[in-house]
Design a protein around this motif. Structure first.
Motif, PDB file in Angstrom:
ATOM      1  N   UNK A 189      -5.259   2.396  -3.160  1.00  0.00           N
ATOM      2  CA  UNK A 189      -3.945   2.798  -3.666  1.00  0.00           C
ATOM      3  C   UNK A 189      -2.884   1.742  -3.339  1.00  0.00           C
ATOM      4  N   UNK A 190      -3.131   0.509  -3.784  1.00  0.00           N
ATOM      5  CA  UNK A 190      -2.232  -0.593  -3.456  1.00  0.00           C
ATOM      6  C   UNK A 190      -1.996  -1.472  -4.676  1.00  0.00           C
ATOM      7  N   UNK A 191      -0.962  -2.279  -4.598  1.00  0.00           N
ATOM      8  CA  UNK A 191      -0.675  -3.271  -5.631  1.00  0.00           C
ATOM      9  C   UNK A 191      -0.520  -4.624  -4.953  1.00  0.00           C
ATOM     10  N   UNK A 192      -0.956  -5.670  -5.664  1.00  0.00           N
ATOM     11  CA  UNK A 192      -0.875  -7.015  -5.095  1.00  0.00           C
ATOM     12  C   UNK A 192       0.544  -7.547  -5.226  1.00  0.00           C
ATOM     13  N   UNK A 237       0.838  -1.194   0.000  1.00  0.00           N
ATOM     14  CA  UNK A 237       0.000   0.000   0.000  1.00  0.00           C
ATOM     15  C   UNK A 237       0.877   1.248   0.000  1.00  0.00           C
ATOM     16  N   UNK A 238       0.612   2.136  -0.936  1.00  0.00           N
ATOM     17  CA  UNK A 238       1.340   3.390  -1.055  1.00  0.00           C
ATOM     18  C   UNK A 238       0.555   4.504  -0.393  1.00  0.00           C
ATOM     19  N   UNK A 239       1.161   5.199   0.538  1.00  0.00           N
ATOM     20  CA  UNK A 239       0.489   6.270   1.257  1.00  0.00           C
ATOM     21  C   UNK A 239       1.263   7.555   1.062  1.00  0.00           C
ATOM     22  N   UNK A 240       0.620   8.562   0.513  1.00  0.00           N
ATOM     23  CA  UNK A 240       1.257   9.847   0.275  1.00  0.00           C
ATOM     24  C   UNK A 240       0.922  10.795   1.403  1.00  0.00           C
ATOM     25  N   UNK A 292       6.370   9.176  -0.644  1.00  0.00           N
ATOM     26  CA  UNK A 292       5.369   8.155  -0.344  1.00  0.00           C
ATOM     27  C   UNK A 292       5.972   7.102   0.570  1.00  0.00           C
ATOM     28  N   UNK A 293       5.161   6.649   1.502  1.00  0.00           N
ATOM     29  CA  UNK A 293       5.576   5.562   2.372  1.00  0.00           C
ATOM     30  C   UNK A 293       4.881   4.291   1.924  1.00  0.00           C
ATOM     31  N   UNK A 294       5.575   3.178   2.025  1.00  0.00           N
ATOM     32  CA  UNK A 294       5.045   1.917   1.539  1.00  0.00           C
ATOM     33  C   UNK A 294       4.892   0.956   2.704  1.00  0.00           C
TER      34      UNK A 294
END
Length: 420
Positions: free
Chosen positions: A247-250, A217-220, A230-232
Motif C-alpha cells: 500500500x505504497x507509492x514511489x 506508505x499509507x497506513x490505515x 490514514x497516516x503516511x
C-alpha cells in the motif's frame, strides 16, 4: 581519541588480522605440497604464524568490546551490529579453545571464514551507539545474550569441523546415487554461505554507490468499527526495489539496469517494521548469491565442494568427528542456560510472562530441540561420522536462520535487533 574511536579502529584491525590469518592458514595447509619443502616443518612454521595472527586479531576484538562498553556504559550486544560483532568474537574464542586442545591447523582454514563472514555481516548494520531501550536495561542482558552467543559460537566450530569431515569423506569422484545426493547437499551448504556473502556484497556495493529509493506508505488505522485518518510514512530503500512496501507509492528512485519501479508489492500479511524493505533485502541476497555462485562455478569449472575436498585429505576424519562433537557438547549447556533458562526469567521480568511464542523465542527453542536431538542420537543411537556431521552442519544453518532470517523476515518483540 575517545573510546568510541578506539573501538572502531580496533574493529577494523581485528577484521584485517582475521583475514590475514586466514590467508596464513591457507598457506600452512596448501603449501605443504610445494616442491623442496618439508611438509611438517612448513605446517608448523605457518601454523604458529597463523595462530599468532588470529590471536592478535582476537586481542583487537576484545579491545573493541571493552572500549565500546566503556563508552556506552553497557555491554555491546544491544543491536544487530553489536550482537553479530560479539558473536564473531565468541566464535574466535571458541576456535582458540578448541585449537589449543586439538592442535589442528586445518580447523583455522574453515573456522576463520565463519568469524570473518559474521563480522562483515555485522558491519552492514548501523554502528551508532544508542541508549538502551527500557526492556534492555537489565542485568539479564549481560547473562542471556552473552551466554547464548557463547553457545552459538561453539556450534559454529562444530559446524566447521562437521563440514570438513564431509569434505574429507564424501566421494566426489563417484557417480552412484548416494554420492550424488551427498555432493548436492554439500554444495547446497556452501551455496547457503554464499547467499550471506551475496547480502554483504549487494549492501556494500549499493551503499558505496549512494543508491536510494523512497516510498510513501499509507497506513490505515482501524479502531473498533470506525476508520481513522490514514497516516503516511516514508520508507527508504538502499537496494533497488524488487518489491515495494504494501500500500505504497514511489516518491523517488535511482534507475538501476532499467529498474525504475518495483516489480510487485509486498503482500498485506507481511507485517512488522519495514517488512517490504526486509523482504526486498532477502530477494537481493538470494539473487546476489546466485550470481556469485554462478561466477565461481564458471571460473573454477567444478563444484566448490570438489575444489575444497583436496585440502582435507591429510587429516584423520575421526579427529574431525570428535572435534565437531566436543564443540557442540560444550556449547549446548551454555546455550541452554543463555537462550532458554535465563531468557525466560528475563521475559518474566520484562513482559510478565515466561513464554509468549515470539518468533525469536520459537526459533531459539527449535535450535535447542535440534541440538538436543543431535546429542541424543550421538550418545544413544551411535550416530557418528557422516550422520553426525550432517546434523552438525544443518544445525548451524538453523542457528543462522534464527540470527539472520528471523530478523529480516519475521517481526516480533525482538525486532529492536533488526535493521535500521
Amino acid at each position: 581519541m575517545n573510546f568510541l574511536e578506539i573501538s572502531r579502529l580496533a574493529f577494523v584491525t581485528a577484521f584485517y588480522l582475521y583475514c590475514l590469518s586466514f590467508i596464513f592458514y591457507v598457506i600452512a595447509v596448501t603449501g605443504k605440497t610445494w616442491k623442496n619443502r618439508d611438509p611438517k616443518q612448513h605446517e608448523r612454521k605457518w601454523g604458529r604464524i597463523s595462530f599468532a595472527t588470529s590471536s592478535l586479531g582476537l586481542l583487537a576484538h576484545l579491545i573493541y568490546c571493552g572500549t565500546r562498553w566503556a563508552y556506552s556504559g553497557h555491554i555491546p550486544v544491544s543491536n544487530m551490529y553489536e550482537f553479530m560483532t560479539f558473536l564473531s568474537m565468541m566464535i574466535m574464542i571458541a576456535f582458540t579453545v578448541v585449537f589449543l586442545i586439538y592442535r589442528k591447523i586445518l580447523l583455522g582454514m574453515f573456522a576463520l571464514p565463519v568469524a570473518i563472514l559474521v563480522m562483515a555481516y555485522a558491519a552492514v548494520f548501523p554502528q551508532e551507539v544508542q541508549p538502551l531501550i527500557p526492556s534492555l536495561r537489565s542485568i539479564w542482558l549481560y547473562i542471556h545474550v552473552t551466554l547464548a552467543a557463547t553457545g552459538e559460537s561453539f556450534f559454529a566450530v562444530g559446524f566447521a569441523a562437521g563440514l570438513m569431515y564431509l569434505l574429507r569423506t564424501v566421494d566426489f569422484g563417484s557417480h552412484d546415487k548416494s554420492a550424488r545426493r551427498q555432493k548436492r547437499w554439500v554444495e547446497f551448504t556452501l551455496f547457503s554461505i554464499i547467499i550471506v556473502v551475496g547480502f554483504i556484497v549487494s549492501v556494500y556495493s549499493f551503499r558505496a554507490a549512494g543508491y536510494e529509493a523512497v516510498f510513501t506508505q499509507n497506513t490505515t488505522n482501524i479502531d473498533s468499527q470506525v476508520e481513522e485518518d490514514s497516516t503516511i510514512g516514508k520508507e527508504v530503500y538502499n537496494l533497488p526495489p524488487i518489491v515495494a512496501p504494501h500500500n505504497s507509492t514511489m516518491e523517488s528512485v535511482q534507475p538501476f539496469l532499467g529498474m525504475d519501479h518495483a516489480l510487485f508489492e509486498a503482500p498485506s500479511w507481511m507485517k512488522g517494521v519495514n517488512a517490504g524493505r526486509k523482504f526486498n533485502t532477502v530477494l537481493w541476497s538470494i539473487l546476489s548469491g546466485i550470481v556469485i555462485y554462478a561466477l565461481l562455478r564458471l571460473i573454477l569449472r567444478r563444484p566448490l565442494g570438489q575444489l575444497l575436498a583436496p585440502t582435507v585429505r591429510g587429516i584423520d576424519p575421526d579427529d574431525l568427528d570428535e572435534i565437531s562433537y566436543r564443540a557442540i557438547a560444550i556449547g549446548f549447556p551454555i546455550f541452554t542456560l543463555g537462550a532458554l533458562v535465563f531468557a525466560m526469567i528475563w521475559a518474566q521480568q520484562a513482559w510478565g510472562r515466561f513464554w509468549g511464542w515470539d518468533p525469536k523465542e520459537v526459533w531459539a527453542l527449535i535450535t535447542w530441540l535440534y541440538y538436543s536431538a543431535y546429542l541424543h542420537l550421538r550418545l544413544s543411537r551411535g550416530f557418528q561420522g557422516k550422520k553426525a556431521s550432517w546434523l552438525a552442519v544443518l544445525g548451524f544453518l538453523v542457528v543462522m536462520f534464527t540470527l539472520v532470517g528471523v530478523n529480516l523476515i519475521i517481526a516480533g518483540l525482538h525486532s529492536y535487533a533488526g535493521t535500521d
